[in-house]
Scaffold this active site. Structure first.
Site, short mmCIF file in Angstrom:
data_model
loop_
_atom_site.label_atom_id
_atom_site.label_comp_id
_atom_site.label_asym_id
_atom_site.label_seq_id
_atom_site.Cartn_x
_atom_site.Cartn_y
_atom_site.Cartn_z
N ARG A 335 0.84 -1.20 0.00
CA ARG A 335 0.00 0.00 0.00
C ARG A 335 0.87 1.25 0.00
O ARG A 335 0.43 2.32 0.35
CB ARG A 335 -0.89 0.04 1.25
CG ARG A 335 -1.86 -1.09 1.36
CD ARG A 335 -2.84 -1.11 0.19
NE ARG A 335 -3.69 -2.29 0.26
CZ ARG A 335 -3.32 -3.50 -0.15
NH1 ARG A 335 -2.12 -3.70 -0.69
NH2 ARG A 335 -4.15 -4.52 -0.05
N ARG A 345 4.35 6.52 4.73
CA ARG A 345 4.55 5.35 5.59
C ARG A 345 5.34 4.32 4.80
O ARG A 345 5.26 4.26 3.59
CB ARG A 345 3.21 4.75 6.00
CG ARG A 345 2.49 5.58 7.01
CD ARG A 345 1.18 4.94 7.39
NE ARG A 345 0.23 4.99 6.28
CZ ARG A 345 -1.07 4.71 6.42
NH1 ARG A 345 -1.55 4.35 7.57
NH2 ARG A 345 -1.88 4.78 5.38
N ASP A 352 -2.98 -6.60 4.77
CA ASP A 352 -3.11 -6.29 3.35
C ASP A 352 -2.15 -7.13 2.52
O ASP A 352 -2.54 -7.76 1.53
CB ASP A 352 -2.82 -4.79 3.11
CG ASP A 352 -3.88 -3.89 3.74
OD1 ASP A 352 -4.96 -4.40 4.10
OD2 ASP A 352 -3.63 -2.68 3.88
N TRP A 472 -10.88 -6.67 10.36
CA TRP A 472 -10.55 -6.24 8.98
C TRP A 472 -10.95 -4.79 8.76
O TRP A 472 -10.28 -4.05 8.07
CB TRP A 472 -11.26 -7.16 7.97
CG TRP A 472 -11.22 -6.60 6.60
CD1 TRP A 472 -10.23 -6.78 5.66
CD2 TRP A 472 -12.18 -5.72 5.99
NE1 TRP A 472 -10.51 -6.08 4.53
CE2 TRP A 472 -11.71 -5.41 4.70
CE3 TRP A 472 -13.39 -5.16 6.41
CZ2 TRP A 472 -12.41 -4.59 3.82
CZ3 TRP A 472 -14.08 -4.33 5.53
CH2 TRP A 472 -13.60 -4.05 4.26
N ASP A 474 -10.76 -1.52 9.76
CA ASP A 474 -9.90 -0.70 10.62
C ASP A 474 -10.67 0.31 11.46
O ASP A 474 -10.13 0.85 12.42
CB ASP A 474 -8.96 0.12 9.72
CG ASP A 474 -7.67 -0.60 9.49
OD1 ASP A 474 -7.22 -1.30 10.40
OD2 ASP A 474 -7.11 -0.45 8.39
N LYS A 617 -16.47 5.86 2.61
CA LYS A 617 -15.55 4.90 3.23
C LYS A 617 -16.33 3.78 3.92
O LYS A 617 -17.30 3.27 3.41
CB LYS A 617 -14.62 5.63 4.21
CG LYS A 617 -13.68 6.61 3.52
CD LYS A 617 -12.42 5.96 2.99
CE LYS A 617 -11.50 5.49 4.10
NZ LYS A 617 -10.26 4.91 3.52
N GLU A 618 -15.90 3.44 5.13
CA GLU A 618 -16.50 2.28 5.80
C GLU A 618 -17.91 2.54 6.34
O GLU A 618 -18.58 1.61 6.76
CB GLU A 618 -15.59 1.81 6.95
CG GLU A 618 -14.39 0.99 6.48
CD GLU A 618 -13.13 1.81 6.29
OE1 GLU A 618 -13.25 3.04 6.07
OE2 GLU A 618 -12.03 1.23 6.35
N GLN A 671 -10.73 1.55 -3.97
CA GLN A 671 -11.02 1.05 -2.63
C GLN A 671 -12.51 1.09 -2.33
O GLN A 671 -13.07 0.15 -1.80
CB GLN A 671 -10.28 1.91 -1.60
CG GLN A 671 -10.45 1.42 -0.18
CD GLN A 671 -10.09 2.50 0.83
OE1 GLN A 671 -10.58 3.63 0.77
NE2 GLN A 671 -9.22 2.16 1.77
C1 GLC Z 1 -8.05 -0.22 4.15
C2 GLC Z 1 -6.91 -0.94 4.86
C3 GLC Z 1 -7.26 -2.37 5.12
C4 GLC Z 1 -8.61 -2.49 5.79
C5 GLC Z 1 -9.68 -1.75 5.01
C6 GLC Z 1 -11.01 -1.74 5.69
O1 GLC Z 1 -8.18 -0.69 2.86
O2 GLC Z 1 -5.73 -0.89 4.07
O3 GLC Z 1 -6.29 -2.96 5.93
O4 GLC Z 1 -8.94 -3.85 5.88
O5 GLC Z 1 -9.28 -0.42 4.83
O6 GLC Z 1 -11.01 -0.97 6.85
#
Ligand code: GLC
Length: 786
Positions: A335, A345, A352, A472, A474, A617-618, A671
């Site tokens: 990454r 970094r 990953d 997974w 984060d 994002k998440e 992503q």
């Molecule tokens: C990013 C991180 C990965 C993680 C994902 C979901 O892609 O690199 O490690 O699993 O986010 O949070």
């Protein structure tokens, strides 16, 4: 708007409109040097480390976008008009300027036509040298002689990118530039005592040069209007301190129809030695072609390990070229660096990089083996793992045990190592002794066994895995007694894999032991995690369930449905029901959102996920990596129509004609895609290239839709395809032999292997046994009920 197309015969993506909604980039370099280049030649380059070996500078997230880059300028000395060999940075009106960018495997080529001058500009990085070759052919397509100046321009970075971006009071007073023998010498001394060196060499005589950026560009100007190009001559500046650049001018007098070649080498090393050697060597076009041929061979070899022919052109473009290319690129650079990851970094992200091996193990098993060893060295003796690892500077010791331990990191090697074993049959790998990060050493087998023990020891009040720092995801930071069903299912899958492996190795006691863990875990999942129509995502420290009908935010999450299936923990009826709930609540035309409804309120017990706006994002974004698992789950359930619908929803190639919505490259995965609860950007992708989506998308299409999976005893064939398909073909390398697999679907089913013929003979079951190295095996597979 349409910006480009796939040219599969040449394995290129062709961008015909350079005014793309975002930078559409490519990666150059396969060894120690990496260059990233956009469809307008912007980007940067680094040697070994994106953090401390940054040779070429890039201004991230800046305005204007995409600066600086590998710019070649042309100036007509009669008219004083000037332009660039790529549309940007000079940005001539597209009514007058014709541009084509061809991103290929390890190279990018730019074609332009303006003012009767045609250019063909190719950039690549040799397989084993830390340098970039910028080669251009300039053609006078008019009937009159032309007097042109050609300028090459590069902006140097101060090697340490964090210093470069912040410590100006120091770093701006370190460089010592020089120029001699048609070569710019980029020299610098950095504290404490390093003297990295770079150069820009021209194979044609240099008419003028600059090494000071401000002299070349001019204050209050930009790369689109360099003062020197406008004036038709560089100033001969020598930067001692300040911002250095490499700028050189070649004079080209072209008769009507005449073509001239110019070549610039931007590299790591001393200008007086390496620079001169390169300048002489690459003056010969044949030497450049030889380097280029090696780049092509590198990629041809890797991609030769797998190909498919399906009824879908989009699937073929992705699976045969771009998805595999992205998998190798992700494996090579982890990454560390992209246009959205600035590269400050260093090292490998443990989870990953471990998952990245899944997408390339069929093609480069020996390199995967070495990478797995590097990663296992980052596992603690207690079984947990470091979250990030530095293979280049790795040193064993207690300092490697950090405060933050994640609940999933250490479990990924169980998946990756068993995938490697199935691919290669190399069971001896299990006996290899690998040190732990903190103290001691153990066999690979024991590393994996300890990973399982660690997860077993870190269970919470419901007898399932604690979430720890995160799983997974984060951004799911369940504290204290918070529990994660994702990590639980990953652990479950690990137990299933290790039980099968232990049985195969004749370690009956181990098999029994892991099996007992599995049975207890299953009982706990059944008792606590089923919400009626789907699985919960976990439990919070306070005991509140995470997910479930009773929640007002985030009632259902993607990962606990998909992994309930992937792990085998869900009984058949629950597996179907939870995936049906996923379709009902989470699936959209752009992919499956991560959770629904989005979090609207900050919740410290849940973590960073609750800080993102809905749809990003998440937090209810379409996280592409997680989408691949939905495809795998449907593949395992044999629901090929569903699997393909989910796969296609986030397939970049399927976005080619909707690029203004999608915005990112239609040839590689991003992503995430913005989710349906975002007020305005539903369907917009972000953060392309270095994502775990690449490897898992390849696993999903090749192993679960097309359904050819390496297993200990051979290649298991178990497709789950759209019922409308008549069939497809896969050619694949496996343990040194080549398998040509033809699947027919006369009854138009989604799954179910009726019979398999191997080299003319029907076999029992669906596993094609390994053949001797070098053999070619023909398998015919007929789908349909028995
Ligand atoms: C990013 C991180 C990965 C993680 C994902 C979901 O892609 O690199 O490690 O699993 O986010 O949070």
């Amino acid at each position: 708007m349409h910006y480009g197309r796939f040219d599969d015969a040449r394995r290129e993506y062709v961008i015909t409109n350079p005014d793309t909604p975002m930078s559409w980039v490519n990666y150059l370099g396969t060894g120690e040097y990496c260059g990233i280049i956009s469809n307008n030649a912007a980007g940067y380059g680094f040697h070994k480390s994106a953090k401390t070996g940054r040779l070429l500078r890039f201004r991230f997230n800046s305005v204007p976008a995409d600066r600086p880059g590998r710019y070649l300028y042309l100036r007509d000395n009669a008219t004083e008009d000037y332009w660039s060999a790529t549309w940007q940075p000079c940005a001539k009106p597209l009514s007058k300027y014709k541009a084509e960018c061809r991103h290929g495997l390890g190279y990018t080529r730019f074609l332009s036509r303006y003012a009767g001058i045609r250019t063909n500009y190719r950039v690549f990085v040799p397989v084993d040298r830390p340098l970039e070759i910028w080669e251009i052919e300039v053609e006078n397509a008019t009937k009159r002689p032309r007097d042109l100046s050609l300028f090459a321009y590069a902006e140097w970075c101060f090697w340490d990118m964090n210093q470069d971006l912040s410590n100006f009071q120091y770093i701006l007073y370190t460089c010592r530039m020089a120029f001699a023998d048609d070569t710019v010498d980029y020299s610098i001394r950095l504290w404490p005592f390093s003297e990295p060196k770079g150069f820009l060499a021209s194979t044609l005589p240099v008419a003028s040069f600059d090494t000071d950026r401000d002299a070349f560009l001019g204050q209050y100007r930009d790369e689109g209007r360099p003062k020197a190009v406008e004036a038709g001559r560089c100033t001969g500046s020598i930067a001692v301190g300040g911002n250095p650049c490499g700028a050189v001018e070649n004079r080209l007098a072209l008769a009507p129809g005449e073509k001239r070649r110019a070549c610039f080498i931007v590299g790591v090393g001393d200008a007086r030695t390496v620079g001169q050697e390169c300048r002489r060597k690459y003056a010969d076009p044949a030497a450049v072609e030889a380097e280029f041929a090696r780049v092509r061979q590198y990629w041809a070899e890797r991609l030769a390990a797998y190909s498919a022919k399906t009824p879908s052109a989009e699937v073929d473009s992705m699976v045969n070229v771009w998805n595999q290319y992205q998998c190798h690129t992700t494996f090579n650079w982890s990454r560390s660096a992209s246009f959205n990851e600035a590269g400050g970094r260093d090292g490998l992200g443990f989870r990953d990089s471990t998952q990245d091996t899944l997408g390339v193990v069929h093609a480069i098993p020996a390199r995967v083996r070495a990478r797995l060893v590097d990663l296992l060295k980052a596992q603690h003796a207690a079984g947990s793992a470091m979250h990030g690892v530095q293979p280049l500077t790795w040193r064993q010791g207690p300092h490697n045990v950090e405060r933050w331990i994640f609940s999933d990191d250490h479990l990924w090697p169980v998946i990756a190592v068993t995938a490697y074993l199935k691919e290669t049959g190399d069971l001896a790998f299990l006996d290899e002794v690998v040190p732990f990060a903190d103290a001691g050493e153990a066999s690979v087998y024991d590393h994996l066994a300890r990973a399982l023990e660690f997860s077993w020891s870190k269970r919470g009040p419901h007898g399932v895995c604690l979430g720890l720092a995160a799983d997974w995801n984060d951004c799911l930071n369940l504290r204290g007694q918070g529990e994660s069903l994702f990590s639980t299912f990953l652990f479950y899958r690990g137990l299933v894999e290790m039980t099968a492996l232990a049985e195969r190795l004749g370690r009956a006691a181990d098999a029994e032991h892991f099996e007992a863990y599995r049975a207890e875990l299953k009982a706990n999942v059944d008792r606590h995690a089923w919400d009626g129509e789907w699985f919960l995502r976990g439990f919070l420290d306070s005991g509140r369930p995470l997910g479930g009908k009773a929640s007002d935010q985030a009632k259902i999450f993607i990962n606990s449905q998909t992994w309930a299936v992937l792990s085998g923990a869900a009984d058949p009826a629950k597996a179907l029901a939870c995936m049906d709930s996923l379709h009902k609540h989470l699936a959209t035309e752009h992919g499956v959102v991560k959770n629904w409804p989005a979090f609207r309120d900050h919740d410290a017990e849940i973590g960073a996920i609750t800080s993102f706006p809905p749809g990003l994002k998440e937090n209810a974004g379409i996280f592409c990596h997680a989408n691949t698992w939905a495809v795998v789950a449907e593949g395992m359930l044999g629901r090929g129509d569903h699997a393909m619908r989910l796969y296609r929803a986030f397939l970049p190639a399927a976005k080619n004609d909707a690029a203004d919505v999608y915005t990112m490259e239609p040839y590689v995965y991003s992503q995430f895609i913005t989710g349906k609860e975002h007020p305005s950007k539903f369907g917009r992708a972000r953060n392309s290239w270095l994502t775990g989506t690449a490897s898992w998308a390849f696993v999903a299409i090749s192993q679960y839709i097309l359904g050819v999976r390496a297993d200990y005893d051979g290649l298991a064939i178990s497709p789950a395809i759209p019922s409308e398909w008549d069939g497809f073909e896969v050619t694949r390398r496996f343990r040194g032999a080549t398998y040509r697999i033809k699947v027919k679907n006369p009854k138009h089913v989604c799954a179910g292997v009726r019979r398999v013929k191997v080299d003319g003979k029907w076999i029992d079951g669906n596993i094609v046994p390994p053949a001797p190295e070098g053999a070619t095996v023909k398998a015919e597979v007929v789908l349909g009920a028995m």
